[in-house]
Write an enzyme that holds these catalytic residues in place. Structure first.
Site, short mmCIF file in Angstrom:
data_model
loop_
_atom_site.label_atom_id
_atom_site.label_comp_id
_atom_site.label_asym_id
_atom_site.label_seq_id
_atom_site.Cartn_x
_atom_site.Cartn_y
_atom_site.Cartn_z
N HIS A 195 9.99 -0.54 7.37
CA HIS A 195 8.87 -0.33 6.88
C HIS A 195 7.86 -1.11 7.62
O HIS A 195 7.91 -2.33 7.59
CB HIS A 195 8.80 -0.76 5.22
CG HIS A 195 7.51 -0.63 4.61
ND1 HIS A 195 7.38 0.53 3.89
CD2 HIS A 195 6.25 -1.18 4.39
CE1 HIS A 195 6.24 0.54 3.10
NE2 HIS A 195 5.68 -0.59 3.36
N TYR B 53 1.30 4.00 -7.83
CA TYR B 53 1.72 3.29 -6.30
C TYR B 53 3.18 2.95 -6.31
O TYR B 53 3.75 2.60 -7.49
CB TYR B 53 1.10 1.71 -6.52
CG TYR B 53 1.44 0.98 -5.38
CD1 TYR B 53 1.15 1.40 -3.99
CD2 TYR B 53 1.87 -0.24 -5.57
CE1 TYR B 53 1.46 0.41 -2.85
CE2 TYR B 53 2.21 -1.09 -4.56
CZ TYR B 53 1.90 -0.85 -3.21
OH TYR B 53 2.22 -1.74 -2.13
N HIS C 193 -2.61 -11.07 -5.49
CA HIS C 193 -1.43 -11.71 -5.07
C HIS C 193 -1.95 -12.72 -3.78
O HIS C 193 -2.42 -12.11 -2.77
CB HIS C 193 -0.43 -10.97 -4.22
CG HIS C 193 0.24 -10.00 -5.46
ND1 HIS C 193 0.44 -8.65 -5.05
CD2 HIS C 193 0.75 -10.22 -6.67
CE1 HIS C 193 0.89 -7.88 -6.32
NE2 HIS C 193 1.26 -9.06 -7.17
#
Length: 437
Positions: free
Chosen positions: A288, A346, A361
């Site tokens: 990823h 999401y 975050h």
């Protein structure tokens, strides 16, 4: 009138709404056509290098220096600026909010801005603030400009008509627009109440990121950024102009509309962009990739490769990686991530993160897929899958994002957010296979 747009990004434009209003061969003739006034709006120091020098010449009915009262302080108590420290008692942590509700009382765009986080310093011209806007009324005789930074506006519900000195932009969910630092504008609602997100960028202006090894194509292409053509409002009625300057607000009265620019030329201008024209790239074999490959716009800092702010999106795309955990991996990083969801779902947070919602975050705090997303990703058949009908984004900055009291005490704050990771059980059992039952 029909609003038209000129393609381009960072180019020098010229546009006029009356024939011959734009002087040729010089910027400030002794007597401009139509009895207009020449005025320059600069977005960079005069001596900035040619490639970064930004200015536009405006030919307007009255110069903007003309107003009928002195500036007087006004309050917008829910719009905060950096530094905004020790504003609440909420402890550090990973945070998430439901959508901020649209108020019942009459609220226009300016009154409807609620600051969620601030970072950096307005007077040092570095950092940013992340806001939500909620509104149910148009700005009619009220106008605004922000001396502290440019505004990146991301509609989530309802369309807005951003009426600037240099033209009109109609912006709907799935599109974004930029209003440059110092530019006068007002916002009308196109079809009812609205909600969306704003990144107030205190630092260097947003620009396209370098593509590096990607080469000449993909990501956001310059041709898809649209700049409005000249338009003017000749209105001889009392109006108000509010200014944000060094974190404070001031208002003056004027006896006419300040949106009276008949013609302009230059490279300092508002623009809009359709997020569906972003051409994503990704891993086509394994692993990823970093979210930086989804950067639409970046506001650079003085440190190469480290942005003041990045605007990153997670658009519809194909997932094809083999033998790979396809959602974002668990991570801790130096950037602070303010995330919003425009529509859909999401993939790393299938529950609790809804359109209009927010997550935060901050730097070095761990985050990643919830337990449900992890289970699904580790057991999924790794065939090509298209993520569709989704659009999430991040305002990502190198600065820590400090919460405002509004954000910390909002009823939309999800007290149980960290519970989404409690199901991540121990799978280590001393064997190479692990416990994946």
């Amino acid at each position: 009138m029909t609003v038209r747009y000129m393609p381009g990004f960072g180019n020098d434009f010229e546009t006029e709404s009356l024939p011959g209003a734009l002087p040729q061969g010089q910027n400030s003739p002794q007597r401009p056509a139509y009895g207009l006034y020449a005025e320059q709006l600069s977005g960079s120091p005069f001596t900035a290098p040619r490639g970064t020098n930004e200015r536009s010449w405006l030919y307007r009915i009255r110069p903007s220096v003309r107003h009928t009262s002195r500036f007087k302080p006004v309050e917008y108590a829910r719009w905060k600026s950096a530094p905004n420290l020790d504003d609440h008692e909420l402890s550090l942590g990973q945070l998430r909010w439901d959508p901020i509700p649209i108020p019942n009382e009459e609220t226009d765009f300016l009154a409807g801005i609620r600051t969620m986080t601030t970072a950096g310093d307005t007077q040092g011209q570095s950092g940013m603030a992340a806001h939500i806007y909620v509104a149910n009324a148009s700005m009619v005789d009220d106008h605004f400009f922000n001396a502290d930074g440019e505004l990146l506006i991301v509609p989530q519900e309802g369309g807005i008509r951003v009426m600037t000195e240099m033209g009109i932009m109609e912006v709907t969910p799935g599109e974004i627009c930029i209003v440059p630092r110092g530019m006068i504008f007002k916002v009308e609602l196109m079809d009812g109440p609205v909600r969306g997100y704003i990144c107030e960028n205190y630092g260097a202006k947003f620009t396209l990121p370098d593509r590096g090894p990607i080469g000449a194509n993909c990501l956001a292409n310059p041709r898809d950024f649209k700049t409005p053509v000249a338009w003017y409002e000749e209105k001889e009625t009392p109006c108000r102009l509010t200014v944000k300057w060094c974190g404070r607000f001031y208002r003056t009265e004027i006896d006419h509309s300040p949106l009276d620019v008949v013609a302009w030329h230059g490279n300092y201008s508002p623009y809009k962009y359709d997020l569906s024209t972003f051409s994503p790239v990704g891993a086509i074999l394994f692993d990823h990739p970093d979210p930086s490959i989804f950067t639409v716009l970046t506001a650079p800092s003085g440190e190469e490769g480290t942005a003041n702010v990045d605007f990153v999106i997670f658009p519809p795309r194909w997932l094809v990686a083999e033998h790979t955990f396809r959602p974002p991996w668990y991570h801790r990083n130096i950037m602070s991530e303010f995330m919003g969801l425009i529509k859909g779902q999401y993939d790393a947070k299938e529950a609790g993160f809804v359109p209009g919602g927010i997550s935060l975050h901050n730097m070095m705090l761990p985050h990643g897929p919830d337990a449900t997303g992890f289970e699904k990703a580790t057991k999924a058949e790794l065939k090509p899958v298209k993520l569709d009908d989704t659009m999430a984004f991040m305002f990502e900055t190198r600065f820590p994002q400090n919460l405002t009291r509004f954000a910390a005490e909002s009823e939309a704050l999800q007290d149980d957010y960290i519970d989404c990771w409690t199901g991540l059980r121990k799978r280590f059992n001393g064997t190479p296979e692990g416990d994946w039952s």
